[in-house]
Design a protein around this motif. Structure first.
Motif, PDB file in Angstrom:
ATOM      1  N   ALA A 103       0.780  -1.364   0.112  1.00  0.00           N
ATOM      2  CA  ALA A 103       0.128   0.059  -0.067  1.00  0.00           C
ATOM      3  C   ALA A 103       0.854   1.183   0.022  1.00  0.00           C
ATOM      4  N   HIS A 104       1.995   0.972   0.655  1.00  0.00           N
ATOM      5  CA  HIS A 104       2.970   2.155   0.670  1.00  0.00           C
ATOM      6  C   HIS A 104       4.331   2.211  -0.022  1.00  0.00           C
ATOM      7  N   ASN A 105       4.613   1.220  -0.149  1.00  0.00           N
ATOM      8  CA  ASN A 105       5.982   0.805  -0.743  1.00  0.00           C
ATOM      9  C   ASN A 105       6.050  -0.030  -2.060  1.00  0.00           C
ATOM     10  N   HIS A 106       5.600   0.648  -3.111  1.00  0.00           N
ATOM     11  CA  HIS A 106       5.358  -0.192  -4.080  1.00  0.00           C
ATOM     12  C   HIS A 106       6.219   0.618  -5.609  1.00  0.00           C
ATOM     13  N   GLY A 107       5.974   0.035  -6.682  1.00  0.00           N
ATOM     14  CA  GLY A 107       6.796   0.723  -7.672  1.00  0.00           C
ATOM     15  C   GLY A 107       6.020   1.718  -8.473  1.00  0.00           C
ATOM     16  N   VAL A 108       6.453   2.060  -9.404  1.00  0.00           N
ATOM     17  CA  VAL A 108       5.396   3.364 -10.166  1.00  0.00           C
ATOM     18  C   VAL A 108       4.594   2.801 -11.176  1.00  0.00           C
TER      19      VAL A 108
ATOM     20  N   VAL B 297      13.431  -2.434 -13.588  1.00  0.00           N
ATOM     21  CA  VAL B 297      12.603  -3.688 -13.672  1.00  0.00           C
ATOM     22  C   VAL B 297      10.936  -3.232 -14.120  1.00  0.00           C
ATOM     23  N   ALA B 298      10.500  -3.649 -15.088  1.00  0.00           N
ATOM     24  CA  ALA B 298       9.079  -3.416 -15.559  1.00  0.00           C
ATOM     25  C   ALA B 298       8.542  -4.850 -15.364  1.00  0.00           C
ATOM     26  N   MET B 299       7.314  -4.757 -14.529  1.00  0.00           N
ATOM     27  CA  MET B 299       6.558  -5.934 -14.402  1.00  0.00           C
ATOM     28  C   MET B 299       5.113  -5.826 -14.797  1.00  0.00           C
TER      29      MET B 299
ATOM     30  N   LYS C 276       2.122  -6.054  -6.226  1.00  0.00           N
ATOM     31  CA  LYS C 276       2.737  -6.757  -5.006  1.00  0.00           C
ATOM     32  C   LYS C 276       4.378  -7.100  -5.272  1.00  0.00           C
ATOM     33  N   SER C 277       4.725  -7.368  -6.443  1.00  0.00           N
ATOM     34  CA  SER C 277       5.940  -7.958  -7.011  1.00  0.00           C
ATOM     35  C   SER C 277       6.809  -6.633  -6.781  1.00  0.00           C
ATOM     36  N   THR C 278       6.188  -5.533  -7.276  1.00  0.00           N
ATOM     37  CA  THR C 278       7.275  -4.184  -7.071  1.00  0.00           C
ATOM     38  C   THR C 278       7.593  -3.950  -5.474  1.00  0.00           C
ATOM     39  N   ALA C 279       6.406  -4.385  -4.531  1.00  0.00           N
ATOM     40  CA  ALA C 279       6.793  -3.960  -3.067  1.00  0.00           C
ATOM     41  C   ALA C 279       7.672  -5.050  -2.545  1.00  0.00           C
ATOM     42  N   LEU C 280       7.778  -6.408  -3.327  1.00  0.00           N
ATOM     43  CA  LEU C 280       8.859  -7.127  -2.999  1.00  0.00           C
ATOM     44  C   LEU C 280      10.438  -6.834  -3.331  1.00  0.00           C
ATOM     45  N   LEU C 281      10.446  -6.338  -4.583  1.00  0.00           N
ATOM     46  CA  LEU C 281      11.588  -5.791  -5.322  1.00  0.00           C
ATOM     47  C   LEU C 281      12.296  -4.722  -4.501  1.00  0.00           C
ATOM     48  N   LYS C 282      11.135  -3.546  -4.040  1.00  0.00           N
ATOM     49  CA  LYS C 282      11.616  -2.468  -3.238  1.00  0.00           C
ATOM     50  C   LYS C 282      12.263  -3.024  -1.985  1.00  0.00           C
ATOM     51  N   ALA C 283      11.573  -4.041  -1.403  1.00  0.00           N
ATOM     52  CA  ALA C 283      12.108  -4.536  -0.217  1.00  0.00           C
ATOM     53  C   ALA C 283      13.383  -5.176  -0.098  1.00  0.00           C
ATOM     54  N   ARG C 284      13.636  -5.599  -1.537  1.00  0.00           N
ATOM     55  CA  ARG C 284      15.139  -6.360  -1.583  1.00  0.00           C
ATOM     56  C   ARG C 284      16.104  -5.127  -2.193  1.00  0.00           C
ATOM     57  N   GLY C 285      15.411  -4.044  -2.072  1.00  0.00           N
ATOM     58  CA  GLY C 285      16.569  -3.119  -2.340  1.00  0.00           C
ATOM     59  C   GLY C 285      16.653  -2.466  -3.770  1.00  0.00           C
TER      60      GLY C 285
ATOM     61  N   PHE D 166       8.839  -0.528 -11.708  1.00  0.00           N
ATOM     62  CA  PHE D 166       7.843  -0.125 -12.619  1.00  0.00           C
ATOM     63  C   PHE D 166       6.538  -1.292 -12.796  1.00  0.00           C
ATOM     64  N   HIS D 167       5.376  -1.051 -12.933  1.00  0.00           N
ATOM     65  CA  HIS D 167       4.502  -2.156 -13.219  1.00  0.00           C
ATOM     66  C   HIS D 167       3.154  -1.389 -14.155  1.00  0.00           C
ATOM     67  N   LEU D 168       2.814  -2.316 -14.889  1.00  0.00           N
ATOM     68  CA  LEU D 168       1.514  -1.826 -15.789  1.00  0.00           C
ATOM     69  C   LEU D 168       0.407  -1.730 -15.025  1.00  0.00           C
ATOM     70  N   LYS D 169      -0.144  -0.308 -15.151  1.00  0.00           N
ATOM     71  CA  LYS D 169      -1.428  -0.271 -14.229  1.00  0.00           C
ATOM     72  C   LYS D 169      -2.553  -0.749 -15.081  1.00  0.00           C
ATOM     73  N   GLY D 170      -3.305  -1.382 -14.254  1.00  0.00           N
ATOM     74  CA  GLY D 170      -4.584  -2.159 -14.685  1.00  0.00           C
ATOM     75  C   GLY D 170      -4.189  -3.480 -15.399  1.00  0.00           C
ATOM     76  N   GLY D 171      -3.124  -3.939 -15.500  1.00  0.00           N
ATOM     77  CA  GLY D 171      -2.369  -5.007 -16.195  1.00  0.00           C
ATOM     78  C   GLY D 171      -2.621  -5.400 -17.562  1.00  0.00           C
ATOM     79  N   ILE D 172      -2.472  -6.498 -17.945  1.00  0.00           N
ATOM     80  CA  ILE D 172      -2.678  -6.940 -19.432  1.00  0.00           C
ATOM     81  C   ILE D 172      -3.972  -6.575 -20.086  1.00  0.00           C
ATOM     82  N   LEU D 173      -4.769  -6.574 -19.094  1.00  0.00           N
ATOM     83  CA  LEU D 173      -6.443  -6.618 -19.817  1.00  0.00           C
ATOM     84  C   LEU D 173      -6.583  -4.770 -19.927  1.00  0.00           C
ATOM     85  N   ASN D 174      -6.017  -4.064 -19.024  1.00  0.00           N
ATOM     86  CA  ASN D 174      -6.016  -2.746 -19.331  1.00  0.00           C
ATOM     87  C   ASN D 174      -5.397  -2.243 -20.804  1.00  0.00           C
ATOM     88  N   TYR D 175      -4.179  -2.888 -20.775  1.00  0.00           N
ATOM     89  CA  TYR D 175      -3.360  -2.852 -22.204  1.00  0.00           C
ATOM     90  C   TYR D 175      -4.085  -3.189 -23.299  1.00  0.00           C
TER      91      TYR D 175
END
Length: 317
Positions: free
Chosen positions: A107-112, A178-180, A190-199, A204-213
């Motif tokens: 909720a607070h520590n995620h990618g762009v 890294v773009a996911m 949530k993967s971006t939160a994992l990578l941020k926690a790993r330093g 970056f991640h695709l807003k709304g996912g593949i379906l939005n794209y």
């Protein structure tokens, strides 16, 4: 025929101090409005897919938006002319999408967030690693050009895969961007939160996912290749969210392509090349009887529980 059921797929990473209290109120509201489906609650937020009349769905969504941090709820709607669910489940879990890392703070520590209109330019950059965060069988249906496939059986396998993958990076070189991406946005967020926690800083991640794209980007400009597996009765979709060519194996509940269905190992409602040799004769006989009953129910114009794939929360769940 006018659709009588509205389906809402939703999620939001937020901070819930008391998900059990939210569960009680939400379950009471859904029951009173005869809304069916599944909603998952955790300290990290809410995720699920529900169905009901348009008025009932509007009321439930309005209630969810009043929850802490849920004003900007991620939503996807669809319509159906029959009930896609047979019951309601409102559950409290450790995570709303199971990564096995319950202490992350997405909720607070995620990618762009990256809008679909800007995605092509991002993943075309030479210093960007593009990772598909979905399960291997989903990637088999389609993915973005140049994306890395972790070949993970489940989302919970992603942390171990990433930790091993990161060891291949050149420690003397600048850290890559890294773009996911994933189906609807929840797993890649949530993967971006994992990578941020790993330093890892530039994530970056695709807003709304593949379906939005697929819904937003014209096909002639698209870098998507193949179809997108979805967790509902459509099985897979293409550009413009048009119906895809994949079907569902009722034996293993995995997507089967047109080539798979041409195989002698494919028996509709029973088995496919993926699961044919791992199913016993007794299992195949039971599946065949289920398929016979479903076909008969279709002839008679009545509902059968096994006749269609009920939409589910993303596997993400």
């Amino acid at each position: 025929m006018t659709s009588t059921w509205r389906i809402a797929a939703l999620y939001r990473f937020a901070t819930f101090d008391d998900p059990e209290a939210i569960q009680a109120d939400l379950a009471k509201l859904c029951c009173g409005l005869k809304v069916k489906g599944t909603l998952l609650l955790a300290r990290e937020g809410i995720n699920g897919t529900i169905a009901g009349t348009p008025q009932a769905i509007d009321a439930v969504i309005a209630h969810i938006r009043t929850l802490p941090g849920c004003e900007a709820l991620e939503l996807k709607f669809a319509d159906a002319d029959h009930a896609p669910f047979h019951r309601l489940k409102v559950k409290v879990k450790a995570e709303i999408v199971t990564l096995g890392e319950p202490d992350l703070d997405p909720a607070h520590n995620h990618g762009v967030h990256v809008d679909p209109a800007d995605w092509n330019a991002l993943i075309a950059q030479d210093d960007v690693i593009v990772i598909d965060t979905r399960n291997g069988y989903e990637v088999d249906c389609g993915t973005f050009e140049g994306a890395i496939d972790p070949k993970t059986p489940s989302f919970a396998d992603f942390p171990a895969w990433f930790d091993a993958f990161r060891q291949t990076w050149d420690p003397a070189a600048p850290a890559p961007k890294v773009a996911m991406f994933c189906t609807g946005g929840i797993r890649c967020e949530k993967s971006t939160a994992l990578l941020k926690a790993r330093g890892v800083e530039e994530v970056f991640h695709l807003k709304g996912g593949i379906l939005n794209y697929l819904e937003s980007v014209p096909q002639d400009e698209s870098l998507w290749r193949g179809e997108c597996f979805v967790f509902d009765e459509r099985v897979a979709v293409g550009h413009g969210l048009s119906q895809g060519t994949h079907a569902l194996c009722r034996g293993c509940r995995m997507p089967v392509s047109e080539a798979d269905r041409a195989s002698p190992l494919y028996v509709e409602g029973v088995a496919c090349p993926r699961c044919h040799d791992s199913r016993s004769d007794d299992q195949k006989a039971r599946y065949a009887e289920r398929q016979r009953q479903a076909a008969r129910a279709l002839e008679l114009g009545i509902d059968h529980v096994g006749a269609s794939l009920s939409p589910k929360p993303p596997r993400e769940a």
